[in-house]
Design a protein around this motif. Structure first.
Motif, PDB file in Angstrom:
ATOM      1  N   ARG A  20      32.309  41.879  34.341  1.00 58.20           N
ATOM      2  CA  ARG A  20      32.142  42.983  33.395  1.00 58.20           C
ATOM      3  C   ARG A  20      32.039  42.484  31.954  1.00 58.20           C
ATOM      4  N   GLU A  21      32.877  41.525  31.605  1.00 53.29           N
ATOM      5  CA  GLU A  21      32.939  41.053  30.222  1.00 53.29           C
ATOM      6  C   GLU A  21      32.191  39.739  30.008  1.00 53.29           C
ATOM      7  N   GLU A  22      31.607  39.200  31.081  1.00 53.10           N
ATOM      8  CA  GLU A  22      30.902  37.916  31.040  1.00 53.10           C
ATOM      9  C   GLU A  22      31.770  36.844  30.383  1.00 53.10           C
ATOM     10  N   LEU A  23      32.906  36.587  31.024  1.00 56.27           N
ATOM     11  CA  LEU A  23      33.838  35.581  30.542  1.00 56.27           C
ATOM     12  C   LEU A  23      33.909  34.409  31.523  1.00 56.27           C
ATOM     13  N   PRO A  24      33.964  33.184  31.030  1.00 56.55           N
ATOM     14  CA  PRO A  24      34.131  32.017  31.902  1.00 56.55           C
ATOM     15  C   PRO A  24      35.434  32.115  32.681  1.00 56.55           C
ATOM     16  N   VAL A  25      35.463  31.452  33.852  1.00 52.57           N
ATOM     17  CA  VAL A  25      36.645  31.488  34.710  1.00 52.57           C
ATOM     18  C   VAL A  25      37.138  30.065  34.968  1.00 52.57           C
ATOM     19  N   PHE A  26      38.413  29.849  34.690  1.00 53.02           N
ATOM     20  CA  PHE A  26      39.087  28.620  35.077  1.00 53.02           C
ATOM     21  C   PHE A  26      39.906  28.918  36.334  1.00 53.02           C
ATOM     22  N   TRP A  27      39.590  28.219  37.397  1.00 46.62           N
ATOM     23  CA  TRP A  27      40.313  28.370  38.656  1.00 46.62           C
ATOM     24  C   TRP A  27      41.313  27.227  38.772  1.00 46.62           C
ATOM     25  N   PHE A  28      42.607  27.553  38.778  1.00 43.13           N
ATOM     26  CA  PHE A  28      43.658  26.559  38.970  1.00 43.13           C
ATOM     27  C   PHE A  28      44.160  26.717  40.404  1.00 43.13           C
ATOM     28  N   VAL A  29      43.633  25.895  41.292  1.00 42.48           N
ATOM     29  CA  VAL A  29      43.831  26.096  42.727  1.00 42.48           C
ATOM     30  C   VAL A  29      44.931  25.178  43.259  1.00 42.48           C
ATOM     31  N   ASP A  30      45.869  25.779  43.969  1.00 38.88           N
ATOM     32  CA  ASP A  30      46.973  25.044  44.602  1.00 38.88           C
ATOM     33  C   ASP A  30      47.558  25.977  45.653  1.00 38.88           C
ATOM     34  N   SER A  31      46.862  26.110  46.799  1.00 35.20           N
ATOM     35  CA  SER A  31      47.190  27.172  47.740  1.00 35.20           C
ATOM     36  C   SER A  31      47.067  26.716  49.182  1.00 35.20           C
ATOM     37  N   ALA A  32      48.024  27.121  49.991  1.00 34.26           N
ATOM     38  CA  ALA A  32      47.999  26.805  51.418  1.00 34.26           C
ATOM     39  C   ALA A  32      47.123  27.759  52.210  1.00 34.26           C
ATOM     40  N   GLY A  33      46.529  28.749  51.551  1.00 36.89           N
ATOM     41  CA  GLY A  33      45.643  29.682  52.244  1.00 36.89           C
ATOM     42  C   GLY A  33      46.287  31.035  52.473  1.00 36.89           C
ATOM     43  N   ALA A  34      45.765  31.774  53.430  1.00 32.97           N
ATOM     44  CA  ALA A  34      46.206  33.148  53.663  1.00 32.97           C
ATOM     45  C   ALA A  34      47.563  33.194  54.347  1.00 32.97           C
ATOM     46  N   ARG A  35      48.320  34.258  54.030  1.00 33.28           N
ATOM     47  CA  ARG A  35      49.544  34.551  54.772  1.00 33.28           C
ATOM     48  C   ARG A  35      49.156  35.320  56.036  1.00 33.28           C
ATOM     49  N   ILE A  36      49.423  34.741  57.153  1.00 34.88           N
ATOM     50  CA  ILE A  36      49.055  35.392  58.409  1.00 34.88           C
ATOM     51  C   ILE A  36      49.714  36.762  58.528  1.00 34.88           C
ATOM     52  N   THR A  37      50.899  36.904  57.960  1.00 39.20           N
ATOM     53  CA  THR A  37      51.620  38.190  58.048  1.00 39.20           C
ATOM     54  C   THR A  37      50.885  39.300  57.307  1.00 39.20           C
ATOM     55  N   ASP A  38      50.005  38.933  56.345  1.00 42.29           N
ATOM     56  CA  ASP A  38      49.279  39.928  55.557  1.00 42.29           C
ATOM     57  C   ASP A  38      47.804  40.010  55.935  1.00 42.29           C
ATOM     58  N   GLN A  39      47.422  39.410  57.061  1.00 42.85           N
ATOM     59  CA  GLN A  39      45.996  39.232  57.311  1.00 42.85           C
ATOM     60  C   GLN A  39      45.224  40.549  57.380  1.00 42.85           C
ATOM     61  N   VAL A  40      45.788  41.570  57.959  1.00 45.12           N
ATOM     62  CA  VAL A  40      45.054  42.826  58.074  1.00 45.12           C
ATOM     63  C   VAL A  40      44.799  43.434  56.697  1.00 45.12           C
ATOM     64  N   GLU A  41      45.787  43.316  55.812  1.00 40.27           N
ATOM     65  CA  GLU A  41      45.660  43.887  54.467  1.00 40.27           C
ATOM     66  C   GLU A  41      44.755  43.051  53.559  1.00 40.27           C
ATOM     67  N   MET A  42      44.716  41.709  53.734  1.00 37.81           N
ATOM     68  CA  MET A  42      44.014  40.895  52.752  1.00 37.81           C
ATOM     69  C   MET A  42      42.733  40.230  53.255  1.00 37.81           C
ATOM     70  N   PHE A  43      42.467  40.283  54.562  1.00 37.29           N
ATOM     71  CA  PHE A  43      41.345  39.500  55.067  1.00 37.29           C
ATOM     72  C   PHE A  43      40.051  40.281  55.285  1.00 37.29           C
ATOM     73  N   PRO A  44      40.033  41.344  56.097  1.00 40.09           N
ATOM     74  CA  PRO A  44      38.727  41.840  56.546  1.00 40.09           C
ATOM     75  C   PRO A  44      38.081  42.914  55.684  1.00 40.09           C
ATOM     76  N   GLY A  45      38.841  43.600  54.830  1.00 41.94           N
ATOM     77  CA  GLY A  45      38.339  44.814  54.193  1.00 41.94           C
ATOM     78  C   GLY A  45      37.374  44.594  53.042  1.00 41.94           C
ATOM     79  N   ARG A  46      36.918  45.724  52.492  1.00 46.86           N
ATOM     80  CA  ARG A  46      35.954  45.693  51.382  1.00 46.86           C
ATOM     81  C   ARG A  46      36.516  45.010  50.145  1.00 46.86           C
ATOM     82  N   ARG A  47      37.824  45.084  49.966  1.00 47.40           N
ATOM     83  CA  ARG A  47      38.445  44.376  48.845  1.00 47.40           C
ATOM     84  C   ARG A  47      39.340  43.249  49.373  1.00 47.40           C
ATOM     85  N   GLY A  48      38.944  42.707  50.503  1.00 47.26           N
ATOM     86  CA  GLY A  48      39.651  41.569  51.054  1.00 47.26           C
ATOM     87  C   GLY A  48      39.162  40.280  50.432  1.00 47.26           C
ATOM     88  N   ALA A  49      39.583  39.165  51.030  1.00 49.09           N
ATOM     89  CA  ALA A  49      39.287  37.849  50.457  1.00 49.09           C
ATOM     90  C   ALA A  49      37.790  37.580  50.345  1.00 49.09           C
TER      91      ALA A  49
END
Length: 537
Positions: free
Chosen positions: A135-164
């Motif tokens: 929206r604002e055309e701003l550069p993005v710095f990604w500081f990545v340090d992640s083990a990945g998805a929480r399996i316990t949250d997979q339904v909420e965070m994985f498949p949907g329109r606003r999922g991963a």
């Protein structure tokens, strides 16, 4: 939480001079809970901090403090998942700040919160941050340090329109619109490994950073392969073998410094031009003796680059991968340029599949962000043989040629020494409409080198002469045919036929290019009327 148990720090600390008349216990309770949530993510817990120290890492908020100008950071979503204990900010810090006065967004995993894993609100925060960047055309710095998805949250965070998946969709939409710069401090596992891959540059911390779709344990279970994490997806492997990583950093601090340095060469958005800086002279000016006159003598092309760009301004990308081709940013008279250069010190400067890929992506990057390109050609051509043919060298070479063809920024082809065969095309030769094709007196342009050409055309005749008249006659015949060939492709003839725009000595090259870059700055950026190309990827 009782008021007496409130931490001393935090934005909602209680006032000892409270006015009982205006006090409301409900508001006090809200303040208490907010204060607890705020302080939970302000510092790493002692145990988590000890682990960071043992790994040579720094806390996520300290990383952000190193990135942004002091006092400029504005955070969003700090209270995400505040009702759930042990998940401060839901493991990711997002917000805006300025980097050397230029606005940018940061998305930073917190590895002290369940190893930086993604929950539903983690994903929502990242999606919102990328939407803000769009929206604002701003550069993005990604500081990545992640083990990945929480399996316990997979339904909420994985498949949907606003999922991963929406994160990756937005990253693709951001590509070429704004810079995306990734510092990989730790793991980037499974689907999360695609976040770095969609960025313009990936800076990996050696010994800590890793990228992989399946862990070593999973590889052993699924395909029966026993492999270490470093072999599977470690920082050095990706920066030297796969080419996925761009730069190798010693620690978190150096990674952030490299990210900021990279940012200094590129504009904040595709609509802008890169920042300008004070012009400086090269560290070691080019002379007539910089380039060996005999094409068979290898030399380090970095000496030519250092003689062209402002002192200490060359920022090389992928220096540990496909070293036969050198790419990177430099400054000429204070302005950013992109350099694509063959290096005869490595594999003779021959183009391979990896070097073609390396060049193509860098050319696309420069074209996206209005960075002029200078090609320094000293190339025998593309590699031949069954191994590279099986590896698809035609397809990879076509990718590089496509990138050169479609780039609409100013492009200058400098023939330093040889430019043979399709190597001339890949290095923006005359047929690709560069703003100028310039040659040094050491330059040669031909379908192939004299030795190969004479052998290709006269192999049978050479054998006949040798059989009938002996080795001396053979050598004389070959020398005569070589002289004819060299006369046919003489550099003066090519200039007379307007194949070349100019032939100049090396000590004049920088000044000539600086003038040409200034004149070409307003060139037309249109290439072709269509929806999109179908690149040979």
């Amino acid at each position: 939480m009782p008021l007496s148990d409130l931490p001393a720090q935090g934005p909602f600390a209680t006032d000892s001079l409270r006015d009982d008349v205006h006090d409301d216990e409900r508001v006090a309770d809200v303040r208490a809970r907010l204060n607890a949530a705020w302080t939970a993510s302000e510092l790493a817990p002692d145990k988590a901090q000890a682990k960071l120290d043992a790994q040579g890492k720094i806390y996520v908020r300290d990383r952000i403090a190193l990135l942004f100008d002091k006092g400029s950071f504005v955070e969003d979503g700090r209270y995400a998942n505040a009702l759930q204990r042990g998940l401060p900010a839901d493991g990711v810090v997002t917000g805006r700040g300025t980097v050397d006065g230029r606005p940018a967004i940061v998305i930073a995993n917190d590895p002290t919160v369940k190893a930086g894993s993604w929950g539903s609100r983690t994903v929502e925060k990242i999606v919102r941050a990328t939407e803000m960047a769009l929206r604002e055309e701003l550069p993005v710095f990604w500081f990545v340090d992640s083990a990945g998805a929480r399996i316990t949250d997979q339904v909420e965070m994985f498949p949907g329109r606003r999922g991963a998946g929406r994160i990756f969709h937005n990253q693709v939409a951001l590509s070429g619109k704004v810079p995306q710069i990734c510092c990989l401090f730790g793991p980037s596992a499974a689907g999360g490994a695609y976040i770095p891959s969609f960025c313009d540059v990936i800076i990996m911390v050696e010994g800590n950073a890793s990228m992989y779709l399946g862990s070593p344990r999973m590889a052993e279970m699924v395909v029966g392969e026993k492999v270490t994490l470093e072999e599977m997806g470690g920082a050095r492997m990706h920066c030297t073998v796969s080419g996925v990583g761009d730069l190798l950093a010693e620690d978190d601090v150096e990674a952030i410094e490299l990210a900021k340095l990279y940012f200094s060469y590129v504009p904040g958005t595709w609509r802008d031009r890169p920042p300008s800086y004070h012009a400086e002279e090269p560290s070691a000016p080019l002379t007539k003796h910089t380039v060996p006159e005999r094409e068979s003598v290898p030399f380090d092309i970095h000496t030519v680059i250092d003689g062209l760009v402002d002192e200490d301004s060359f920022f090389e990308i992928k220096p540990l991968w496909a070293g036969e081709l050198v790419i990177g940013f430099g400054r000429m008279d204070g302005e950013t340029v992109g350099i694509v250069a063959n290096n005869s010190m490595v594999k003779g400067g021959v183009l391979f599949t990896d070097s073609a890929d390396k060049a193509a992506r860098f050319i696309w990057l420069c074209d996206a962000f209005t960075i002029p390109l200078i090609y320094l050609a000293d190339v025998p051509g593309f590699m031949i043989g069954s191994e590279v043919e099986r590896g698809g060298i035609i397809r990879h070479g076509a990718k590089m040629v496509s990138a050169v063809s479609s780039a609409t920024v100013p492009q200058f082809c400098v023939v330093v020494r040889k430019a043979y065969g399709a190597g001339l095309y890949a290095m923006a030769g005359p047929g690709f409409g560069p703003d100028a094709t310039i040659a040094l007196p050491t330059a040669r342009i031909a379908v192939m080198g004299p030795e190969a050409a004479v052998n290709a055309v006269y192999a049978n005749k050479i054998a006949e002469v040798e059989a009938a008249e002996g080795p001396e006659a053979r050598d004389a015949f070959v020398a005569a045919r070589r002289a004819e060939y060299e006369e046919d492709v003489d550099i003066e003839r090519l200039a007379a036929d307007l194949v070349l725009d100019s032939i100049i000595e090396a000590d004049e090259l920088r000044a000539d290019l600086v003038r040409r870059l200034a004149y070409a700055a307003r060139r037309d950026r249109h290439f072709s009327e269509r929806r999109r190309s179908v690149p040979p990827v």
